[in-house]
Design a protein around this motif. Structure first.
Motif, PDB file in Angstrom:
ATOM      1  N   TRP A   1       0.830  -1.201   0.000  1.00  0.00           N
ATOM      2  CA  TRP A   1       0.000   0.000   0.000  1.00  0.00           C
ATOM      3  C   TRP A   1       0.866   1.253   0.000  1.00  0.00           C
ATOM      4  O   TRP A   1       0.500   2.282  -0.576  1.00  0.00           O
ATOM      5  CB  TRP A   1      -0.941   0.007   1.196  1.00  0.00           C
ATOM      6  CG  TRP A   1      -2.161  -0.822   0.957  1.00  0.00           C
ATOM      7  CD1 TRP A   1      -2.485  -2.016   1.536  1.00  0.00           C
ATOM      8  CD2 TRP A   1      -3.231  -0.526   0.049  1.00  0.00           C
ATOM      9  NE1 TRP A   1      -3.674  -2.487   1.032  1.00  0.00           N
ATOM     10  CE2 TRP A   1      -4.155  -1.592   0.128  1.00  0.00           C
ATOM     11  CE3 TRP A   1      -3.482   0.513  -0.826  1.00  0.00           C
ATOM     12  CZ2 TRP A   1      -5.318  -1.613  -0.637  1.00  0.00           C
ATOM     13  CZ3 TRP A   1      -4.649   0.492  -1.588  1.00  0.00           C
ATOM     14  CH2 TRP A   1      -5.547  -0.575  -1.479  1.00  0.00           C
TER      15      TRP A   1
ATOM     16  N   LEU B   1       0.282   4.214  -2.871  1.00  0.00           N
ATOM     17  CA  LEU B   1       0.044   5.629  -2.567  1.00  0.00           C
ATOM     18  C   LEU B   1       1.164   6.505  -3.133  1.00  0.00           C
ATOM     19  O   LEU B   1       0.907   7.563  -3.705  1.00  0.00           O
ATOM     20  CB  LEU B   1      -0.082   5.822  -1.061  1.00  0.00           C
ATOM     21  CG  LEU B   1      -1.302   5.130  -0.431  1.00  0.00           C
ATOM     22  CD1 LEU B   1      -1.202   5.131   1.081  1.00  0.00           C
ATOM     23  CD2 LEU B   1      -2.596   5.803  -0.881  1.00  0.00           C
TER      24      LEU B   1
ATOM     25  N   ARG C   1      -6.732  -2.023   6.735  1.00  0.00           N
ATOM     26  CA  ARG C   1      -7.382  -0.834   6.151  1.00  0.00           C
ATOM     27  C   ARG C   1      -7.610  -0.982   4.648  1.00  0.00           C
ATOM     28  O   ARG C   1      -7.965  -0.011   3.977  1.00  0.00           O
ATOM     29  CB  ARG C   1      -6.509   0.396   6.393  1.00  0.00           C
ATOM     30  CG  ARG C   1      -6.149   0.632   7.855  1.00  0.00           C
ATOM     31  CD  ARG C   1      -4.992   1.613   7.970  1.00  0.00           C
ATOM     32  NE  ARG C   1      -3.800   1.069   7.308  1.00  0.00           N
ATOM     33  CZ  ARG C   1      -2.688   1.787   7.082  1.00  0.00           C
ATOM     34  NH1 ARG C   1      -2.638   3.044   7.466  1.00  0.00           N
ATOM     35  NH2 ARG C   1      -1.651   1.228   6.483  1.00  0.00           N
TER      36      ARG C   1
ATOM     37  N   LEU D   1      -8.714   1.912   1.996  1.00  0.00           N
ATOM     38  CA  LEU D   1      -7.669   2.436   1.121  1.00  0.00           C
ATOM     39  C   LEU D   1      -8.013   2.227  -0.353  1.00  0.00           C
ATOM     40  O   LEU D   1      -7.722   3.083  -1.196  1.00  0.00           O
ATOM     41  CB  LEU D   1      -6.332   1.764   1.450  1.00  0.00           C
ATOM     42  CG  LEU D   1      -5.682   2.187   2.768  1.00  0.00           C
ATOM     43  CD1 LEU D   1      -4.482   1.308   3.077  1.00  0.00           C
ATOM     44  CD2 LEU D   1      -5.279   3.653   2.731  1.00  0.00           C
TER      45      LEU D   1
END
Length: 201
Positions: free
Chosen positions: A10, A14, A169, A173
């Motif tokens: 992740w 991002l 999450r 996300l």
């Protein structure tokens, strides 16, 4: 597939959407190792590659999951096992730091990754790999998990998903990224909302 990504992946999903990072990647000219500067990477990676295909080398100060090891001369009786890269099914990528006698090795497969930082690289391959048994308290959990992952990789030859659980999450996300990607593509907010939550809601 994003719902299965572990935390490390992740971080890349991002970062690769960061417009400043994308601009820095496009502007680079034969950027050497450690020249990522403000970015938490050892070297630039193509932001068009998602976590399943990207080979992302994080700096150790930016990721507790990077496992630091030292290659020691095998001058004593040891019960250490042998590492046989040719028996692995995952991708193997290497970054060298000759000046520091350091080697960075990345094992990657399907969004899962294990990264080693090896000091004393010139002593490879006839060496014993050692890592601190008592890392700093705030690093302990991640480092011990990295050791478990390395041992499992040596035993099974793959980065098995059981050792790379999805980030808790992940669902949130994924929505954040879907909304961001939609906005970047010029989609109206109502269209994005419909895609995320359905027409009725």
């Amino acid at each position: 597939w994003m719902s299965m990504l572990p935390r490390r992946a992740w971080g890349w999903e991002l970062l690769r959407r960061n417009s400043e990072y994308r601009a820095a990647y496009c502007a680079r000219v034969d950027v050497p190792l450690l020249a990522g500067g403000a970015w938490p990477l050892l070297a630039f990676e193509n932001p068009d590659l998602d976590s399943r295909m990207a080979n992302v080398f994080w700096r150790r100060d930016a990721s507790a999951e990077v496992l630091p090891v030292v290659a020691l001369p095998e001058t004593f009786t040891s019960d250490a096992g042998h590492f046989l890269p040719e028996q692995l099914s995952c991708r193997i990528r290497i970054q060298e730091e000759p000046v520091r006698d350091r080697l960075h090795i990345l094992f990657a497969e399907g969004g899962r990754a294990l990264q080693l930082e090896i000091d004393g690289a010139s002593r490879l391959p006839d060496a014993v790999l050692a890592t601190p048994v008592l890392p700093l308290p705030d690093l302990r959990r991640a480092r011990l998990e990295a050791v478990r992952r390395l041992n499992d990789l040596m035993r099974h030859g793959a980065l098995r998903p059981v050792h790379y659980p999805p980030d808790p999450r992940a669902a949130r996300l994924a929505r954040v990224i879907q909304a961001f990607d939609g906005a970047e593509a010029g989609a109206p907010q109502r269209v994005i909302a419909r895609a995320l939550f359905g027409r009725a809601r």
